[in-house]
Scaffold this motif. Structure first.
Motif, PDB file in Angstrom:
ATOM      1  N   GLY A   1       0.821  -1.210   0.000  1.00 39.27           N
ATOM      2  CA  GLY A   1       0.000   0.000   0.000  1.00 39.27           C
ATOM      3  C   GLY A   1       0.856   1.261   0.000  1.00 39.27           C
ATOM      4  O   GLY A   1       0.477   2.291  -0.552  1.00 39.27           O
ATOM      5  N   GLY A   2       2.018   1.166   0.631  1.00 39.19           N
ATOM      6  CA  GLY A   2       2.954   2.287   0.616  1.00 39.19           C
ATOM      7  C   GLY A   2       2.645   3.387   1.610  1.00 39.19           C
ATOM      8  O   GLY A   2       3.365   4.390   1.673  1.00 39.19           O
ATOM      9  N   THR A   3       1.589   3.241   2.402  1.00 38.33           N
ATOM     10  CA  THR A   3       1.196   4.360   3.263  1.00 38.33           C
ATOM     11  C   THR A   3       2.239   4.636   4.345  1.00 38.33           C
ATOM     12  O   THR A   3       2.386   5.771   4.783  1.00 38.33           O
ATOM     13  N   ASP A   4       2.946   3.619   4.784  1.00 37.65           N
ATOM     14  CA  ASP A   4       4.038   3.867   5.729  1.00 37.65           C
ATOM     15  C   ASP A   4       5.361   3.999   4.981  1.00 37.65           C
ATOM     16  O   ASP A   4       6.176   4.871   5.292  1.00 37.65           O
TER      17      ASP A   4
ATOM     18  N   LEU B   1      -2.646  -8.867   1.042  1.00 40.22           N
ATOM     19  CA  LEU B   1      -2.767  -7.629   0.264  1.00 40.22           C
ATOM     20  C   LEU B   1      -4.189  -7.063   0.274  1.00 40.22           C
ATOM     21  O   LEU B   1      -4.491  -6.127  -0.460  1.00 40.22           O
ATOM     22  N   THR B   2      -5.043  -7.629   1.104  1.00 43.58           N
ATOM     23  CA  THR B   2      -6.381  -7.052   1.266  1.00 43.58           C
ATOM     24  C   THR B   2      -6.237  -5.644   1.842  1.00 43.58           C
ATOM     25  O   THR B   2      -5.487  -5.425   2.785  1.00 43.58           O
ATOM     26  N   ARG B   3      -6.939  -4.705   1.244  1.00 48.67           N
ATOM     27  CA  ARG B   3      -6.879  -3.325   1.757  1.00 48.67           C
ATOM     28  C   ARG B   3      -7.672  -3.225   3.070  1.00 48.67           C
ATOM     29  O   ARG B   3      -8.691  -3.906   3.223  1.00 48.67           O
TER      30      ARG B   3
ATOM     31  N   ALA C   1      -3.760   1.111   2.313  1.00 47.09           N
ATOM     32  CA  ALA C   1      -2.946   0.271   3.203  1.00 47.09           C
ATOM     33  C   ALA C   1      -3.410  -1.185   3.155  1.00 47.09           C
ATOM     34  O   ALA C   1      -4.593  -1.474   2.972  1.00 47.09           O
ATOM     35  N   THR C   2      -2.457  -2.104   3.339  1.00 48.21           N
ATOM     36  CA  THR C   2      -2.781  -3.530   3.282  1.00 48.21           C
ATOM     37  C   THR C   2      -2.660  -4.167   4.670  1.00 48.21           C
ATOM     38  O   THR C   2      -1.963  -3.649   5.551  1.00 48.21           O
ATOM     39  N   LEU C   3      -3.305  -5.308   4.820  1.00 48.96           N
ATOM     40  CA  LEU C   3      -3.269  -6.001   6.112  1.00 48.96           C
ATOM     41  C   LEU C   3      -1.845  -6.409   6.461  1.00 48.96           C
ATOM     42  O   LEU C   3      -1.399  -6.251   7.603  1.00 48.96           O
ATOM     43  N   GLY C   4      -1.131  -6.959   5.480  1.00 47.85           N
ATOM     44  CA  GLY C   4       0.245  -7.384   5.752  1.00 47.85           C
ATOM     45  C   GLY C   4       1.114  -6.200   6.142  1.00 47.85           C
ATOM     46  O   GLY C   4       1.898  -6.265   7.102  1.00 47.85           O
ATOM     47  N   GLY C   5       0.974  -5.128   5.420  1.00 47.46           N
ATOM     48  CA  GLY C   5       1.745  -3.925   5.734  1.00 47.46           C
ATOM     49  C   GLY C   5       1.405  -3.376   7.100  1.00 47.46           C
ATOM     50  O   GLY C   5       2.268  -2.872   7.815  1.00 47.46           O
ATOM     51  N   ASN C   6       0.136  -3.508   7.482  1.00 51.06           N
ATOM     52  CA  ASN C   6      -0.288  -2.995   8.781  1.00 51.06           C
ATOM     53  C   ASN C   6       0.414  -3.725   9.925  1.00 51.06           C
ATOM     54  O   ASN C   6       0.762  -3.129  10.938  1.00 51.06           O
TER      55      ASN C   6
END
Lengths: 328, 741
Positions: free
Chosen positions: A28-31, A70-72, A105-110
């Motif tokens: 997602g790249g948000t962070d 990768l679910t948002r 944002a994605t679940l994994g990224g979170n």
């Protein structure tokens, strides 16, 4: 911002190879964009995982829910299955960030979001997490955001995400694919690491590892659950404190199973086992819940800036359990 | 034709803004544009020991690295009469002129490269070694000293008062005393500060984020020792500023130097984090009040001390004592203003500078007095209503504050308030009602405008003003349209360019009261000019008529006696073979300040909901009633007022720079940790304008309304929190740790 190349990847094996060669992942790249802009990370390459699929929420044969990495966040927050069976997760997601951020944002990224500690985010100040051995500026600094639980003399940075707190309450696991292709399951409760004297190591992820999915086990989907988040403003703010509660009552209304976790107060999503013990086997009533919630801050180490988090944690846990039990 | 002034005209620049056609400073595309990035000091005080620039110079795309070692020495000439927006004594930051570091965040180098990314990267490669000196980074109110002579002359006086405070206080049967703390705040407009500097030979064009192009030009001319005529500043759109773009900051000088060095146009844009160091902020303040009243609630003594932080290289001060001096009737008054020098960048005006601070303390203290008296807070204000400006000894040019109180209280339902704290609740949520008065002094300044009537029936009105958000484009269009008798869509207002007629600063709520009257004058001048042409002509409907026999009416000229048709401007121009006719007009403050004191007023009522267990405060509704004189456009005026309410909400509950004294630095320098209100924080906001038309103050009858809208909001919320909880939180913002502590 360090110069980097950009490489979309088509499969997990390819992604792992790039990571071993020095790439960092972006989804997602948000962070990640903030980390790059503030010069907190200097990847040679950004490997874009968005082509891997891995999105969507499905029910497995045994009734477990599988959430693609990768679910948002917004998709997951709106998912009827998740809302119905794992309210605490859907509520935590809905309380995360802002609609715009949640759509990216994605679940994994979170799960991998870096701390918001003011000193980690400002390269001009010492920070053991960013630059091991440089010192922790938060210990004696502006630390109203920092942890009262799970800290060390080297770091008191909070893991800031809401979702993993809910996932700990739901006894969830993370599916990780290693660099060699082998898959392994890790409980969310054991996914993040305490800072100890290596605060730069934040999770059990190894080089080349990729998060494929999150799994909420079937038994947890039958629990009732709830998330309460205290924050400085009504939306788009990190948790000053949050509480995730999931429970099952028996036929007599006694607590048969219970998991309680807290966010915003600890260096990792913090399971409150003593609170659980105080309530297991008992009917929920206001007094018992209040007395149990007092144990939430057991072992807390507070500083002038974050001392308020001890009572706030007790109150937030109490609130979450009372609301879940229909006693609020 | 119906009146256009007073109509809720939608923003004339709205479509351009929402479709991306409005060009902001950063968006001017120039051939060969290069990009600059700053390197900022990381110590609060000391000097640069060494700078290693080799890696930066070798980085891809780098065109130049400039430090104090090789930057040109600039003359930094003094401006004979410093504009009010500047610090009134000391020296502005002389950027890259020596090795000294005066605050954490002072620019120590600038890098220019082909792309923004290359410039930013190279800036990170510059290695600077510092020698630290002891720095003053802790605010200690006891260290406060009076502002210097420059500020005193500019109205930021160290002391004011009247009567015998000590004597009256000693005899007062009811006294309250309290101390209030208000942290450093930052403007945080959406648009970051940015400058594009473009040299063509010895001429310079600046595309800049500024609220005052004329002053931008003047300041840069003085810094570089240039003639003003060789500089043009262009700034047609400003994405919010709240005062941060009033003066010209050091990065503008850096951009100009950098462009000269590389021989190309250069863009320098501040990052969000840099905005906390490279432009100003609302200074941290601590204030101490003592109020003495008789048993009927009449103020007999009022003492107010305000202490604010200030940088050490120049002295910026505010009019924090102004509200106390005249908001209430009180014969015995003493107010003092002190500054604490700290090693920080310089503070600067932020919406209602000083006044919002003074009102905060005064209106919270009045609430505490009402509690001690057992009196309704609104009643206490009415008992002390100031029928005149007691400090100046002048009548108000107009004052409808009583109507504000009545209207807003009625609309809010103030009568439903139970006086006891903690007496109103819904479930587990505590409900509180609070109120406060708002005031902001009304000023005017001189300015000019031009009007061109064109053969296609349009009027083009021009002045070097600014529109940072209030709707200058729209409201000035309305003033011109009404004066000329043309429909709104036949008038175009142009601003933001030093090639246009001189405009005063777009700040301090003065734009309409100042420039609006110049627009009227310019419209009348062009009408007179056209009438003169028509009268002097050999033929045509008005040929040969006497001077006062022709008047402007309904979008054209007609005979004063009403006979014959009205001939539209465009038709007259065609008849006389003219493409256009143009005239200039100006307006200056008159004798009104000798005869009257002028101010905008407001009354603000708020409801809060407090979740005591979690320490959170939410504000479901606010009602404000305002006396701002005549309202040119109720739609944009309402936007200003609800924007002020939202700003006040942030001040009360969210905004705070988290300052680390060890580094002398704001640590939460980003929008994820420095919080301003989001939509979810904002529920019902209602702004009501009580009828008024202040022709004593200026011919248009307006008083100005940007600043007054934020005044009073924060104390009303803090007072409501007391009513909800019984807790008097005297330090802002009211965040969970303060309610749980």
């Amino acid at each position: 911002m360090h110069p980097f190349t950009y490489a979309p990847v088509a499969d997990a094996a390819g992604a792992a190879a790039r990571a071993l060669a020095g790439a960092q992942f972006i989804a997602g790249g948000t962070d990640m964009l903030q980390l790059l802009q503030e010069n907190l990370v200097q990847p040679q390459e950004l490997a874009d995982l968005n082509g891997l699929g891995l999105a969507g929420i499905t029910e497995e044969q045994d009734g477990a829910l599988r959430l693609g990495a990768l679910t948002r966040l917004q998709k997951a927050a709106d998912d009827p299955l998740l809302r119905e069976r794992c309210a605490v997760a859907a509520e935590a997601l809905a309380a995360s960030a802002s609609p715009m951020v949640r759509h990216m944002a994605t679940l994994g990224g979170n799960l991998l979001q870096r701390t918001r500690c003011l000193y980690f985010r400002d390269v001009s100040t010492p920070c053991n997490k960013r630059q091991p051995g440089s010192g922790c500026s938060a210990l004696e600094g502006e630390n109203r955001h920092n942890a009262i639980l799970g800290g060390s003399e080297h770091c008191i940075a909070v893991q800031p995400s809401d979702l993993p707190v809910a996932l700990v309450a739901l006894d969830a696991e993370v599916l990780i694919q290693g660099a060699g292709g082998a898959e392994r399951w890790v409980p969310v409760e054991g996914f993040h690491r305490l800072p100890g004297d290596t605060p730069e190591i934040e999770t059990v992820m190894q080089p080349g590892d990729i998060i494929l999915a999150i799994r909420i086990p079937a038994h947890a989907t039958r629990w009732r659950s709830h998330y309460v988040k205290a924050r400085d403003r009504a939306s788009f703010a990190w948790a000053l404190c949050s509480a995730a509660v999931a429970l099952r009552l028996d036929e007599e209304g006694r607590v048969a199973e219970l998991r309680v976790a807290a966010g915003g107060v600890a260096t990792k999503p913090w399971r409150l086992m003593r609170v659980e013990q105080e309530l297991l086997g008992h009917r929920l009533d206001r007094d018992r819940v209040r007395l149990a919630a007092v144990w939430a801050s057991e072992g807390a180490v507070t500083r002038p800036g974050n001392a308020y988090k001890a009572p706030l944690l007790q109150h937030t846990v109490e609130r979450a359990i009372l609301e879940l039990g229909g006693l609020a | 034709m119906n009146a256009i002034i007073g109509q809720p005209v939608s923003r004339v620049d709205g479509p351009a803004k929402v479709t991306g056609h409005a060009t902001y400073a950063a968006e001017f595309s120039l051939p060969d544009l290069a990009y600059a990035a700053m390197v900022l000091a990381t110590i609060p005080r000391g000097h640069v020991r060494s700078i290693d620039r080799a890696a930066a110079e070798a980085a891809p795309g780098v065109l130049a690295v400039m430090t104090h070692e090789d930057a040109p020495r600039l003359p930094y000439k003094q401006i004979a009469q410093r504009p009010q927006v500047d610090a009134q004594s000391g020296e502005q930051l002389h950027v890259l002129q020596d090795d000294q570091v005066r605050f954490n965040g002072e620019p120590v180098a600038v890098v220019v490269a082909e792309t923004l990314e290359q410039a930013v990267h190279a800036a990170e490669l510059v290695r600077v070694e510092y020698a630290r000196s002891p720095a003053v980074t802790i605010f200690d109110a006891k260290q406060g000293r009076p502002p210097g002579e420059g500020n005193a002359k500019a109205g930021r006086v160290p002391e004011l008062g009247r009567g015998d405070v000590e004597g009256a206080m000693a005899e007062a049967p009811v006294r309250v005393e309290a101390r209030y703390v208000h942290p450093r705040e930052h403007h945080n407009a959406i648009e970051p500060h940015v400058t594009i500097a473009h040299w063509e030979g010895e001429s310079l064009t600046l595309y800049d984020k500024t609220q005052w192009v004329d002053n931008d030009r003047k300041e840069i001319a003085h810094v570089f020792g240039m003639e003003e005529e060789r500089i043009r500043v262009v700034s047609p759109f400003v994405g919010g500023a709240f005062g941060s773009a009033l003066r010209t900051w050091p990065h503008v000088t850096l951009a100009v130097m950098a462009a000269k060095r590389v021989g190309r146009p250069v863009r320098l844009e501040l990052t969000r984090r840099q905005l906390y160091m490279a432009v100003g902020f609302r200074p941290h303040s601590e204030q101490h009040l003592r109020l003495g009243a008789d048993k009927d609630g009449r103020l007999v003594a009022l003492e107010h001390d305000v202490v604010q932080q200030v940088g050490r290289y120049e002295e910026y001060a505010e009019t924090a004592l102004s509200p106390t001096s005249h908001l209430y009737q009180c014969d015995n008054l003493r107010a003092r203003y002190r500054l604490v020098e700290m090693d920080t960048n310089s503070p600067c005006p932020m919406r209602a500078p000083g006044v919002v601070t003074g009102v905060l303390g005064l209106e919270m203290a009045m609430d505490e007095l009402a509690v001690d008296l057992g009196m309704d807070p609104l009643e206490l204000r009415l008992r002390n209503y100031a029928e005149q400006d007691q400090q100046k000894g002048l009548p108000w040019s107009s004052k409808e504050l009583r109507a504000c109180y009545e209207t807003a209280a009625e609309r809010f339902g103030w009568a439903r308030r139970k006086p006891e704290p903690r007496s109103m609740r819904e479930g587990g949520t505590l409900i509180g009602y609070g109120m406060a008065t708002a005031i902001y002094h009304s000023d005017r300044s001189g300015g000019s405008a031009s009007v061109a009537l064109t053969g296609n029936g349009m009027a083009v009105v021009r002045s070097a003003s600014s529109d940072m958000g209030p709707g200058t484009y729209t409201s000035m269009t309305q003033v011109a349209a009404e004066t000329l008798g043309l429909p709104v869509d036949h008038v175009r207002f142009e601003l933001g360019d030093t090639n246009l007629p001189y405009a005063p600063v777009h700040g301090g709520s003065i734009t309409m009261a100042s420039l609006g009257n110049a627009v009227v004058a310019a419209c009348q001048a062009v009408q007179t000019k056209l009438a003169g042409l028509a009268q002097a002509a050999q033929q045509g409907p008005f040929a040969g008529l006497a001077e006062n026999a022709v008047v402007a009416r309904d979008g054209g000229l007609g005979r004063a006696d009403g006979s014959g048709p009205v001939v539209p401007y465009a038709e007259l121009l065609r008849q006389h073979n003219l493409g256009w006719v143009e005239a200039e007009g100006s307006a200056q403050p008159g004798e009104e300040t000798k005869k009257y004191s002028s101010a905008a007023f407001g009354a603000i009522f708020v409801e809060v909901r407090v979740d005591e267990a979690l320490g959170t405060v939410r504000v479901p509704r606010m009602v404000g009633a305002y006396d701002v004189g005549r309202v040119i456009n109720p739609k944009t005026a309402r936007s200003q007022c609800i924007g002020g309410m939202v700003g006040g909400l942030g001040m009360a509950l969210e905004e705070r720079a988290e300052w680390d004294a060890r580094f002398g630095k704001v640590m939460n320098a980003n929008l994820a940790e420095y919080l301003v209100p989001v939509n979810a924080d904002v529920a019902e906001l209602e702004a009501i304008f009580v009828p008024n038309d202040d022709r004593n103050f200026n011919p248009l009858g307006v008083k100005g309304l940007a600043e007054v809208a934020i005044c009073g909001v924060a104390p009303a919320i803090a007072n409501a929190v007391w009513h909800a909880t019984g807790r008097r939180i005297r330090e802002l913002p009211i965040t969970p740790e303060r309610l749980l502590g």
